[in-house]
Write a protein that holds these residues in place. Structure first.
Motif, PDB file in Angstrom:
ATOM      1  N   UNK A   5      57.177  37.078  42.968  1.00 20.97           N
ATOM      2  CA  UNK A   5      55.857  36.462  43.112  1.00 20.97           C
ATOM      3  C   UNK A   5      55.226  36.836  44.459  1.00 20.97           C
ATOM      4  N   UNK A   6      56.060  36.925  45.510  1.00 23.22           N
ATOM      5  CA  UNK A   6      55.551  37.327  46.827  1.00 23.22           C
ATOM      6  C   UNK A   6      54.895  38.700  46.759  1.00 23.22           C
ATOM      7  N   UNK A   7      55.466  39.587  45.942  1.00 27.41           N
ATOM      8  CA  UNK A   7      54.928  40.946  45.817  1.00 27.41           C
ATOM      9  C   UNK A   7      53.615  40.962  45.040  1.00 27.41           C
ATOM     10  N   UNK A   8      53.351  39.868  44.324  1.00 30.18           N
ATOM     11  CA  UNK A   8      52.118  39.786  43.528  1.00 30.18           C
ATOM     12  C   UNK A   8      51.094  38.899  44.242  1.00 30.18           C
ATOM     13  N   UNK A   9      50.911  39.150  45.519  1.00 29.05           N
ATOM     14  CA  UNK A   9      49.993  38.347  46.355  1.00 29.05           C
ATOM     15  C   UNK A   9      48.652  39.056  46.434  1.00 29.05           C
ATOM     16  N   UNK A  10      47.593  38.335  46.123  1.00 29.02           N
ATOM     17  CA  UNK A  10      46.245  38.912  46.138  1.00 29.02           C
ATOM     18  C   UNK A  10      45.331  38.043  46.998  1.00 29.02           C
ATOM     19  N   UNK A  11      44.535  38.682  47.841  1.00 31.97           N
ATOM     20  CA  UNK A  11      43.659  37.969  48.774  1.00 31.97           C
ATOM     21  C   UNK A  11      42.230  38.463  48.607  1.00 31.97           C
ATOM     22  N   UNK A  12      41.287  37.543  48.630  1.00 34.04           N
ATOM     23  CA  UNK A  12      39.859  37.910  48.612  1.00 34.04           C
ATOM     24  C   UNK A  12      39.152  37.114  49.704  1.00 34.04           C
ATOM     25  N   UNK A  16      30.648  32.179  52.851  1.00 34.59           N
ATOM     26  CA  UNK A  16      29.862  31.128  52.184  1.00 34.59           C
ATOM     27  C   UNK A  16      30.096  29.828  52.940  1.00 34.59           C
ATOM     28  N   UNK A  17      29.271  28.823  52.662  1.00 36.36           N
ATOM     29  CA  UNK A  17      29.398  27.501  53.284  1.00 36.36           C
ATOM     30  C   UNK A  17      29.362  27.601  54.809  1.00 36.36           C
ATOM     31  N   UNK A  18      28.697  28.648  55.311  1.00 37.57           N
ATOM     32  CA  UNK A  18      28.569  28.841  56.747  1.00 37.57           C
ATOM     33  C   UNK A  18      29.854  29.262  57.424  1.00 37.57           C
ATOM     34  N   UNK A  19      30.817  29.779  56.649  1.00 36.90           N
ATOM     35  CA  UNK A  19      32.113  30.116  57.239  1.00 36.90           C
ATOM     36  C   UNK A  19      32.775  31.251  56.459  1.00 36.90           C
ATOM     37  N   UNK A  20      33.951  31.633  56.920  1.00 37.52           N
ATOM     38  CA  UNK A  20      34.722  32.690  56.261  1.00 37.52           C
ATOM     39  C   UNK A  20      35.665  32.041  55.252  1.00 37.52           C
ATOM     40  N   UNK A  21      35.569  32.474  54.019  1.00 39.06           N
ATOM     41  CA  UNK A  21      36.407  31.953  52.936  1.00 39.06           C
ATOM     42  C   UNK A  21      37.535  32.955  52.666  1.00 39.06           C
ATOM     43  N   UNK A  22      38.771  32.473  52.616  1.00 36.11           N
ATOM     44  CA  UNK A  22      39.911  33.308  52.235  1.00 36.11           C
ATOM     45  C   UNK A  22      40.652  32.631  51.086  1.00 36.11           C
ATOM     46  N   UNK A  23      40.743  33.306  49.969  1.00 34.73           N
ATOM     47  CA  UNK A  23      41.503  32.790  48.826  1.00 34.73           C
ATOM     48  C   UNK A  23      42.708  33.695  48.595  1.00 34.73           C
ATOM     49  N   UNK A  24      43.880  33.075  48.484  1.00 36.28           N
ATOM     50  CA  UNK A  24      45.118  33.813  48.230  1.00 36.28           C
ATOM     51  C   UNK A  24      45.730  33.282  46.944  1.00 36.28           C
ATOM     52  N   UNK A  25      46.032  34.204  46.038  1.00 40.55           N
ATOM     53  CA  UNK A  25      46.590  33.796  44.749  1.00 40.55           C
ATOM     54  C   UNK A  25      47.836  34.632  44.484  1.00 40.55           C
ATOM     55  N   UNK A  26      48.869  34.008  43.917  1.00 43.11           N
ATOM     56  CA  UNK A  26      50.114  34.717  43.601  1.00 43.11           C
ATOM     57  C   UNK A  26      50.224  34.870  42.086  1.00 43.11           C
ATOM     58  N   UNK A  27      50.490  36.085  41.646  1.00 41.49           N
ATOM     59  CA  UNK A  27      50.603  36.370  40.209  1.00 41.49           C
ATOM     60  C   UNK A  27      49.541  37.354  39.775  1.00 41.49           C
ATOM     61  N   UNK A  28      49.965  38.553  39.346  1.00 37.81           N
ATOM     62  CA  UNK A  28      49.009  39.617  38.999  1.00 37.81           C
ATOM     63  C   UNK A  28      48.023  39.199  37.920  1.00 37.81           C
ATOM     64  N   UNK A  29      48.492  38.388  36.954  1.00 39.11           N
ATOM     65  CA  UNK A  29      47.610  38.022  35.836  1.00 39.11           C
ATOM     66  C   UNK A  29      46.489  37.082  36.255  1.00 39.11           C
ATOM     67  N   UNK A  30      46.562  36.563  37.485  1.00 41.75           N
ATOM     68  CA  UNK A  30      45.534  35.612  37.948  1.00 41.75           C
ATOM     69  C   UNK A  30      44.533  36.246  38.908  1.00 41.75           C
ATOM     70  N   UNK A  31      44.671  37.541  39.129  1.00 41.55           N
ATOM     71  CA  UNK A  31      43.801  38.229  40.090  1.00 41.55           C
ATOM     72  C   UNK A  31      42.318  38.027  39.778  1.00 41.55           C
ATOM     73  N   UNK A  32      41.963  38.065  38.491  1.00 42.40           N
ATOM     74  CA  UNK A  32      40.544  37.959  38.102  1.00 42.40           C
ATOM     75  C   UNK A  32      39.944  36.599  38.459  1.00 42.40           C
ATOM     76  N   UNK A  33      40.809  35.598  38.699  1.00 41.55           N
ATOM     77  CA  UNK A  33      40.300  34.264  39.041  1.00 41.55           C
ATOM     78  C   UNK A  33      39.665  34.239  40.434  1.00 41.55           C
ATOM     79  N   UNK A  34      40.036  35.197  41.298  1.00 38.65           N
ATOM     80  CA  UNK A  34      39.512  35.187  42.665  1.00 38.65           C
ATOM     81  C   UNK A  34      37.996  35.341  42.668  1.00 38.65           C
ATOM     82  N   UNK A  35      37.477  36.332  41.937  1.00 45.22           N
ATOM     83  CA  UNK A  35      36.026  36.538  41.895  1.00 45.22           C
ATOM     84  C   UNK A  35      35.333  35.344  41.232  1.00 45.22           C
TER      85      UNK A  35
END
Length: 307
Positions: A5-12, A16-35
């Protein structure tokens, strides 16, 4: 540690909201959820922002002293929550905008206003002058010049909604970082016990440089502090955290309070409750959803609640 799971780490990253947003998701099949998550954040910002002329909250502000305005259920629920805690009068106040604009600390034209000016603005920040009608989903600010600003709790609310979205999709682990407002989802793949290692910002150093760390299962971490914006006038330092009970910057020897809670929106509220109180509140940790807190004073001494 879950190496797969660590190897399947995706960051976007997004602004927005006047600040820097960082979303990190684990699991290749969930990558599309970031956008999709970033689009959801933008949608909430469109509804709740006061940094543009058009939004649901701004429509309420434009109607101040004139007419009630109808808003979406989401916006109504958040306004209702903000008004409820503003009426508790512990320091959080979603109507404080007119006072902030008077001082302008952290912005061009910052100054120390007169007592008379402050007294006039205090009349415009009374949360009991907000009329809410749940049946019609309308909000009326009774006095012209009143303003709602949900910036004090919106990030927490939005983080909770992103977490709900991820949990419904089955995301095993992730980190929602809305400008340092953190919400952890699922079990950490870094540790066999599933707990997350959470850094507590050193108020004297740059963002990301920590004074302490906490180990907890999935939770929210929210900080209230006075170390980022201030005004120096005649040798005196005025920070940006105004006390709605006095109209002046809060008198405190605290630099920051970081709270750990189940819900991020409650983390926003509880961080302010503890910061304005200035010291731990007896029985605070026993309230449902409160995990613990770390108080950091200006001399960098720390007080822990619950750790």
């Amino acid at each position: 540690m879950n190496n797969e799971l660590m190897a399947q780490r995706h960051v976007m990253t997004h602004h927005a909201l006047g600040t820097r947003i960082n979303l990190t998701i684990f699991g290749n099949e969930y990558f599309s959820l970031l956008k999709k998550s970033m689009d959801l954040i933008d949608h909430y910002e469109d509804q709740l922002t006061v940094n543009r002329d058009q939004s649901e909250v701004m429509s309420v502000n434009h109607g101040a002293g004139k007419m009630p305005k109808m808003v979406s259920q989401t916006t109504f629920d958040l306004i209702e929550l903000a008004v409820k805690y503003s009426r508790e009068n512990f320091g959080f106040n979603a109507l404080i905008g007119p006072l902030v604009k008077l001082w302008k600390i952290g912005f061009e034209g910052a100054r120390v206003p007169s007592d008379a000016e402050i007294k006039e603005r205090l009349k415009l920040i009374d949360p009991y002058k907000v009329l809410l009608n749940r049946d019609t989903r309308t909000v009326l600010l009774e006095e012209p010049g009143m303003e709602l600003d949900l910036g004090g709790i919106a990030k927490g609310y939005i983080a909770d909604r992103i977490r709900d979205f991820w949990q419904e999709a089955g995301v095993p682990a992730g980190i929602i970082d809305l400008g340092g407002n953190l919400l952890f989802v699922g079990n950490s793949p870094r540790r066999d016990d599933g707990q997350w290692i959470i850094g507590v910002q050193d108020p004297q150093l740059h963002r990301g440089e920590n004074l302490a760390t906490v180990r907890e299962p999935a939770c929210s971490a929210v900080t209230s502090g006075i170390y980022e914006r201030f005004l120096i006038k005649n040798g005196r330092r005025y920070h940006h955290l105004l006390d709605p009970r006095t109209g002046y910057p809060l008198e405190t020897d605290l630099s920051s309070v970081t709270v750990f809670t189940d819900q991020s929106v409650m983390g926003e509220i509880e961080a302010k409750r503890l910061f304005f109180n200035g010291e731990p509140i007896q029985g605070w940790k026993s309230r449902p959803g409160n995990r613990g807190a770390i108080f950091i004073h200006n001399d960098e001494s720390m007080v822990n609640v619950g750790f």
